[in-house]
Design a protein around this motif. Structure first.
Motif, mmCIF file in Angstrom:
data_model
loop_
_atom_site.group_PDB
_atom_site.id
_atom_site.type_symbol
_atom_site.label_atom_id
_atom_site.label_comp_id
_atom_site.label_asym_id
_atom_site.label_seq_id
_atom_site.Cartn_x
_atom_site.Cartn_y
_atom_site.Cartn_z
ATOM 1 N N PHE A 24 27.540 -12.470 -12.447
ATOM 2 C CA PHE A 24 27.088 -11.296 -11.710
ATOM 3 C C PHE A 24 28.091 -10.160 -11.941
ATOM 4 O O PHE A 24 29.304 -10.388 -11.935
ATOM 5 N N HIS A 80 19.525 1.269 -2.664
ATOM 6 C CA HIS A 80 20.836 1.208 -3.333
ATOM 7 C C HIS A 80 20.577 1.303 -4.834
ATOM 8 O O HIS A 80 19.724 0.593 -5.359
ATOM 9 N N GLU A 82 22.573 0.649 -7.413
ATOM 10 C CA GLU A 82 23.185 -0.286 -8.369
ATOM 11 C C GLU A 82 22.061 -0.987 -9.135
ATOM 12 O O GLU A 82 21.045 -1.387 -8.553
ATOM 13 N N ASP A 84 21.219 -3.785 -10.233
ATOM 14 C CA ASP A 84 20.583 -5.057 -9.859
ATOM 15 C C ASP A 84 19.409 -4.826 -8.913
ATOM 16 O O ASP A 84 18.573 -5.713 -8.728
ATOM 17 N N HIS A 85 19.319 -3.632 -8.336
ATOM 18 C CA HIS A 85 18.182 -3.310 -7.456
ATOM 19 C C HIS A 85 17.295 -2.181 -7.983
ATOM 20 O O HIS A 85 16.178 -2.022 -7.518
ATOM 21 N N HIS A 148 26.979 -1.033 -0.380
ATOM 22 C CA HIS A 148 28.189 -1.283 -1.107
ATOM 23 C C HIS A 148 28.653 -0.055 -1.908
ATOM 24 O O HIS A 148 29.790 0.003 -2.368
ATOM 25 N N ASP A 167 22.351 -4.849 0.167
ATOM 26 C CA ASP A 167 23.456 -5.786 -0.091
ATOM 27 C C ASP A 167 24.006 -6.407 1.196
ATOM 28 O O ASP A 167 24.511 -7.540 1.182
ATOM 29 N N TYR A 196 29.510 -13.831 -2.088
ATOM 30 C CA TYR A 196 29.007 -12.482 -2.374
ATOM 31 C C TYR A 196 29.810 -11.447 -1.590
ATOM 32 O O TYR A 196 30.282 -10.454 -2.139
ATOM 33 N N HIS A 227 19.567 -9.783 -1.521
ATOM 34 C CA HIS A 227 19.945 -11.015 -2.230
ATOM 35 C C HIS A 227 19.932 -12.164 -1.225
ATOM 36 O O HIS A 227 20.359 -12.001 -0.079
HETATM 37 FE FE1 FEO Z 1 25.656 -3.467 -4.843
HETATM 38 FE FE2 FEO Z 1 23.358 -6.056 -5.115
HETATM 39 O O1 FEO Z 1 24.229 -4.436 -5.611
#
Ligand code: FEO
Length: 405
Positions: A24, A80, A82, A84-85, A148, A167, A196, A227
């Motif tokens: 990750f 968010h 980032e 991953d989203h 985050h 997050d 995490y 997540h």
């Molecule tokens: Fe801060 Fe799951 O990304």
């Protein structure tokens, strides 16, 4: 056809598990996978909350198309940016080019920075407390900066009292099978969540505390993070665990010993300390060889325990290279609320223990429990006695503490 996972009457989980990604953020090993959670709200207007990372986008869009079953997608909320989203947004836009993208002014800047062709005309910037009306469901938004990233926000559904927390409250681990906290092995998911939190959010404890203060004013029946598993059984408990982590408060009296050893003498010293801790009644002890265990797993365990002891041989007048990433991360976090011990080994120069002392001097939240011990080669009787003193003093402190689950 994908099976729908219902959260509430009109709301479904349409996330995707990722068991392909090795690391990750390209550095944290995730042997148990990770889920990118996205949620679909079926109302007069259709809406999804968050998307997924690039490698799972095709599965995600397939799910989305199935659940929409020919309807248009009206809104996508980006809590968010980032990737991953937000990476899935490109694909969503291919199929639903008119979709309105909900974020805030900071997220708009980031979306444009990631994609110079970002369709600004589709974007709706919301502020704290703004409301989007889907029909039955009214969505409101709260900013949680640095949980985050600076643009991070959460979405709250007033109808079903669901907090889509992104997050926050999220964890590693795929969510095949059970999806709610009352349907799974909670100890496994708590450990994945700690990993995490400690590795991704850990630096931003003060901001997490602020976010919890703000969000605790809401009536929350479900916490649906971006997540990991979803929370509905004991919302108060999960919030209090999260707050504890944010304040660097340990969960148990345990001790992490992490060492770097080239020829086994520093390893021997770690074992001597561990055995003495046991003699003093400490039961939760983890000894890690920094050359074997990934720093992310060590960091997660450090979060759990009150005691931390680091040992290093000398390497080129300095601390052992495999210890460096752990020190870097702990210093970056400003780690605190730990009883701390130092030991190490040298032959012709020293440097490991010196660097560890310098590290400790920079972090006032580390309380050194005993004099650091540096052996030359094999630990001798005098070294062994001093190593035992680290364990004895550490145990005295821990046994006097009142730490409870
Ligand atoms: Fe801060 Fe799951 O990304």
């Amino acid at each position: 056809m994908y099976k729908l996972v219902k959260i509430a009457n009109d709301i479904s989980w349409i996330g995707v598990n990722d068991f392909e990604k090795e690391r990750f953020e390209n550095y944290i090993p995730i042997p148990n996978g990770v889920s990118y959670n996205s949620y679909y709200i079926d109302d007069e207007k259709t809406c999804i909350i968050d998307t997924v990372d690039a490698n799972t986008t095709s599965t995600f869009v397939q799910k989305l198309k199935e659940i929409l079953n020919g309807r248009q997608l009206d809104y996508v909320v980006i809590n968010h940016v980032e990737p991953d989203h937000s990476n899935g947004l490109h694909e969503v836009l291919k199929y639903y080019p008119a979709v309105k993208i909900i974020g805030n002014n900071k997220s708009l800047g980031m979306l444009k920075a990631f994609d110079s062709n970002f369709p600004v005309e589709n974007f709706i910037a919301v502020k704290e407390g703004d409301e989007i009306d889907l029909g039955k469901h009214k969505l409101t938004f709260a900013m949680i900066p640095m949980v985050h990233w600076p643009e991070s926000m959460v979405t709250y559904d007033k109808e079903d009292k669901i907090l889509f927390s992104n997050d926050a409250f999220g964890g590693f681990g795929g969510v095949y099978g059970g999806i709610f906290d009352d349907e799974v092995d909670l100890s496994f998911y708590k450990s994945e969540m700690r990993k995490y939190y400690s590795n991704i959010i850990g630096k931003f404890g003060a901001q997490v505390v602020n976010a919890i203060k703000k969000l605790s004013k809401l009536e929350i029946k479900y916490i649906c993070p971006a997540h990991g598993i979803l929370w509905r059984k004991d919302i108060g408990k999960i919030i209090s665990i999260y707050e504890r982590w944010a304040k660097f408060e340990p969960e148990t009296k345990g001790v992490v010993i992490i060492y770097g050893s080239m020829y086994g003498n520093t390893a021997k010293m770690a074992e001597i300390i561990g055995l003495q801790l046991r003699e003093c009644g400490i039961t939760d002890i983890r000894i890690y060889d920094s050359s074997k265990t990934d720093p992310a797993d060590v960091i997660s365990r450090i979060w759990k325990y009150k005691g931390l002891i680091i040992g290093s041989c000398a390497h080129n007048f300095a601390v052992y290279p495999k210890i460096v990433p752990i020190l870097h991360k702990l210093e970056n976090y400003g780690i605190k609320n730990k009883y701390f011990g130092i030991f190490g080994n040298m032959m012709w120069s020293g440097g490991g223990v010196k660097d560890l002392k310098e590290f400790a001097a920079k972090l006032p939240g580390l309380e050194l429990v005993a004099e650091p011990v540096e052996a030359q080669g094999a630990p001798k009787e005098a070294d062994i006695e001093k190593l035992k003193q680290i364990a004895i003093k550490m145990a005295e402190k821990l046994n006097a503490d009142k730490i409870s689950d």
